[in-house]
Design a protein around this motif. Structure first.
Motif, mmCIF file in Angstrom:
data_model
loop_
_atom_site.group_PDB
_atom_site.id
_atom_site.type_symbol
_atom_site.label_atom_id
_atom_site.label_comp_id
_atom_site.label_asym_id
_atom_site.label_seq_id
_atom_site.Cartn_x
_atom_site.Cartn_y
_atom_site.Cartn_z
ATOM 1 N N ASN A 79 0.845 -1.193 0.000
ATOM 2 C CA ASN A 79 0.000 0.000 0.000
ATOM 3 C C ASN A 79 0.886 1.252 0.000
ATOM 4 N N PRO A 80 0.655 2.209 -0.918
ATOM 5 C CA PRO A 80 1.508 3.402 -0.973
ATOM 6 C C PRO A 80 1.493 4.203 0.342
ATOM 7 N N GLY A 81 0.473 4.003 1.162
ATOM 8 C CA GLY A 81 0.400 4.697 2.446
ATOM 9 C C GLY A 81 1.173 3.980 3.552
ATOM 10 N N ASP A 82 1.986 3.004 3.172
ATOM 11 C CA ASP A 82 2.701 2.191 4.166
ATOM 12 C C ASP A 82 4.203 2.175 3.866
ATOM 13 N N PRO A 83 4.899 3.311 4.082
ATOM 14 C CA PRO A 83 6.327 3.374 3.722
ATOM 15 C C PRO A 83 7.184 2.318 4.422
ATOM 16 N N ASP A 84 6.855 1.982 5.682
ATOM 17 C CA ASP A 84 7.670 0.982 6.395
ATOM 18 C C ASP A 84 7.453 -0.410 5.808
ATOM 19 N N GLY A 85 6.197 -0.698 5.514
ATOM 20 C CA GLY A 85 5.885 -1.975 4.880
ATOM 21 C C GLY A 85 6.566 -2.094 3.516
ATOM 22 N N LEU A 86 6.619 -0.979 2.789
ATOM 23 C CA LEU A 86 7.246 -0.991 1.460
ATOM 24 C C LEU A 86 8.727 -1.366 1.550
ATOM 25 N N LYS A 87 9.390 -0.855 2.611
ATOM 26 C CA LYS A 87 10.813 -1.172 2.799
ATOM 27 C C LYS A 87 10.988 -2.669 3.004
ATOM 28 N N MET A 88 10.152 -3.210 3.885
ATOM 29 C CA MET A 88 10.280 -4.633 4.217
ATOM 30 C C MET A 88 9.915 -5.503 3.018
ATOM 31 N N ARG A 89 8.951 -5.044 2.251
ATOM 32 C CA ARG A 89 8.552 -5.811 1.068
ATOM 33 C C ARG A 89 9.718 -5.924 0.088
ATOM 34 N N ALA A 90 10.449 -4.811 -0.079
ATOM 35 C CA ALA A 90 11.599 -4.820 -0.998
ATOM 36 C C ALA A 90 12.630 -5.860 -0.557
ATOM 37 N N VAL A 91 12.863 -5.937 0.760
ATOM 38 C CA VAL A 91 13.828 -6.925 1.271
ATOM 39 C C VAL A 91 13.283 -8.339 1.049
ATOM 40 N N ALA A 92 12.011 -8.534 1.354
ATOM 41 C CA ALA A 92 11.407 -9.872 1.247
ATOM 42 C C ALA A 92 11.523 -10.425 -0.174
ATOM 43 N N HIS A 93 11.400 -9.524 -1.159
ATOM 44 C CA HIS A 93 11.473 -9.974 -2.551
ATOM 45 C C HIS A 93 12.852 -10.522 -2.924
ATOM 46 N N THR A 94 13.881 -10.225 -2.113
ATOM 47 C CA THR A 94 15.230 -10.720 -2.434
ATOM 48 C C THR A 94 15.498 -12.093 -1.824
ATOM 49 N N LEU A 95 14.572 -12.595 -0.989
ATOM 50 C CA LEU A 95 14.847 -13.838 -0.253
ATOM 51 C C LEU A 95 14.457 -15.085 -1.025
ATOM 52 N N LYS A 96 15.388 -16.061 -1.059
ATOM 53 C CA LYS A 96 15.078 -17.348 -1.681
ATOM 54 C C LYS A 96 14.455 -18.256 -0.621
ATOM 55 N N PRO A 97 13.655 -19.259 -1.042
ATOM 56 C CA PRO A 97 12.981 -20.129 -0.069
ATOM 57 C C PRO A 97 13.943 -20.763 0.937
ATOM 58 N N GLU A 98 15.131 -21.197 0.470
ATOM 59 C CA GLU A 98 16.052 -21.860 1.401
ATOM 60 C C GLU A 98 16.629 -20.860 2.406
ATOM 61 N N GLU A 99 16.765 -19.603 1.992
ATOM 62 C CA GLU A 99 17.248 -18.564 2.914
ATOM 63 C C GLU A 99 16.194 -18.284 3.980
ATOM 64 N N LEU A 100 14.952 -18.253 3.555
ATOM 65 C CA LEU A 100 13.845 -18.002 4.474
ATOM 66 C C LEU A 100 13.812 -19.064 5.577
ATOM 67 N N LYS A 101 14.033 -20.315 5.190
ATOM 68 C CA LYS A 101 14.045 -21.420 6.171
ATOM 69 C C LYS A 101 15.142 -21.214 7.208
ATOM 70 N N LEU A 102 16.350 -20.876 6.731
ATOM 71 C CA LEU A 102 17.484 -20.673 7.640
ATOM 72 C C LEU A 102 17.202 -19.511 8.595
ATOM 73 N N LEU A 103 16.641 -18.437 8.049
ATOM 74 C CA LEU A 103 16.398 -17.241 8.856
ATOM 75 C C LEU A 103 15.341 -17.492 9.940
ATOM 76 N N THR A 104 14.240 -18.126 9.559
ATOM 77 C CA THR A 104 13.174 -18.328 10.545
ATOM 78 C C THR A 104 13.632 -19.291 11.644
ATOM 79 N N ALA A 105 14.449 -20.301 11.263
ATOM 80 C CA ALA A 105 14.957 -21.243 12.265
ATOM 81 C C ALA A 105 15.870 -20.515 13.264
ATOM 82 N N HIS A 106 16.600 -19.533 12.780
ATOM 83 C CA HIS A 106 17.490 -18.749 13.659
ATOM 84 C C HIS A 106 16.670 -17.804 14.548
#
Ligand code: HEC
Ligand code: HEC
Length: 218
Positions: A79-106
């Motif tokens: 949502n354009p009214g959500d600048p903080d969410g937009l930042k996090m979304r940009a980071v999330a788009h760079t994550l591969k599934p195997e990276e996500l698994k490692l990160l959540t386990a940590h």
């Protein structure tokens, strides 16, 4: 005492501290976190008001995976009214599934953070409002409920809780048609006034402190 003995004592003390203080963690998940997440969320995932980031420490794997998935699918943070969410979304788009698994386990293993008390709402009214409006889904101790998909609120900072409640109220978070869980919060937050939300957000860290030993389901 000779200076050599003092030095030896100091050395052994510092070693003991290294072992008992911050645990040395060089797992792949920890390394990935320090490269990709720590600048915004802090080295211990305790969140940072300057970056407007929540504490992530101890959040259950199912919730982390689902939220990052929402950012990746543009269900949250688009949502354009959500600048903080937009930042996090940009980071999330760079994550591969195997990276996500490692990160959540940590992240899920990191010790839960107790929020500072930064808000000045009415704690007593907040307690009442929490019992009436929130307990059924987030549990009496706010440790969340896997079956309802409602996350623990116990490790979150008070200002972050208030900010998210306002976002749910306005619909900046939670009104996406595919956001099944967010929509529940959106329709509820709409029924509460700004002052009521402040009182509840002020109260939740008090509840978390009262139940500091309670754990949530992973
Ligand atoms: C550029 C800064 C930045 C970086 C880097 C970053 N985040 Fe975030 N993250 C944010 C912000 C800001 C929010 C709050 C979004 C909001 O207000 O809805 C957030 C929110 C989140 C949430 C939602 C938490 C909740 O309680 O719903 C998760 C999960 C998350 N980040 C995980 C990560 C992980 C894992 C990484 C590393 C891969 C990461 N973030 C890197 C800025 C960042
Ligand atoms: C009908 C069940 C339900 C009720 C009642 C409910 N919640 Fe929630 N809540 C949820 C669900 C499900 C989510 C996850 C939303 C998502 O996936 O984005 C959530 C998410 C949240 C979040 C976001 C947490 C984060 O890490 O970003 C906060 C804060 C929150 N709820 C606070 C409250 C408060 C305060 C109340 C009472 C006023 C309340 N909830 C009542 C189901 C509920």
């Amino acid at each position: 005492m000779s200076s050599r003995i003092i030095l030896a004592i100091l050395l052994s003390l510092s070693q003991a501290f290294a072992e008992n203080g911050t645990p040395k963690n060089d797992s792949p998940g920890a390394k990935l976190f320090s490269v990709k997440c720590a600048t915004c969320h802090g080295a211990k995932a305790a969140g940072d008001p300057k970056q407007q980031t929540p504490s992530l420490a101890a959040l259950p794997e199912w919730y982390l995976t689902r939220q990052i998935g929402k950012f990746q699918k543009d269900i949250r943070g688009a949502n354009p009214g959500d600048p903080d969410g937009l930042k996090m979304r940009a980071v999330a788009h760079t994550l591969k599934p195997e990276e996500l698994k490692l990160l959540t386990a940590h992240i899920r293993k990191l010790p839960r953070v107790q929020s500072l008390f930064t808000l000045k709402g009415d704690v007593k009214k907040g307690r009442e409002l929490f019992r009436e409006n929130c307990m059924a889904c987030h549990r009496y101790n706010a440790t969340g409920e896997l079956v309802f998909g409602s996350p623990p609120l116990t490790g979150l900072q008070d200002w972050y809780i208030l900010k998210q409640l306002k976002k749910f109220k306005s619909g900046v978070r939670g009104d996406h048609e595919k956001d099944e869980e967010g929509r529940k919060m959106h329709s509820l937050a709409k029924t509460l006034t700004g002052e009521e939300l402040l009182n509840i957000a002020t109260f939740i860290p008090h509840l978390a402190k009262e139940h500091a030993k309670d754990r949530h389901k992973q």
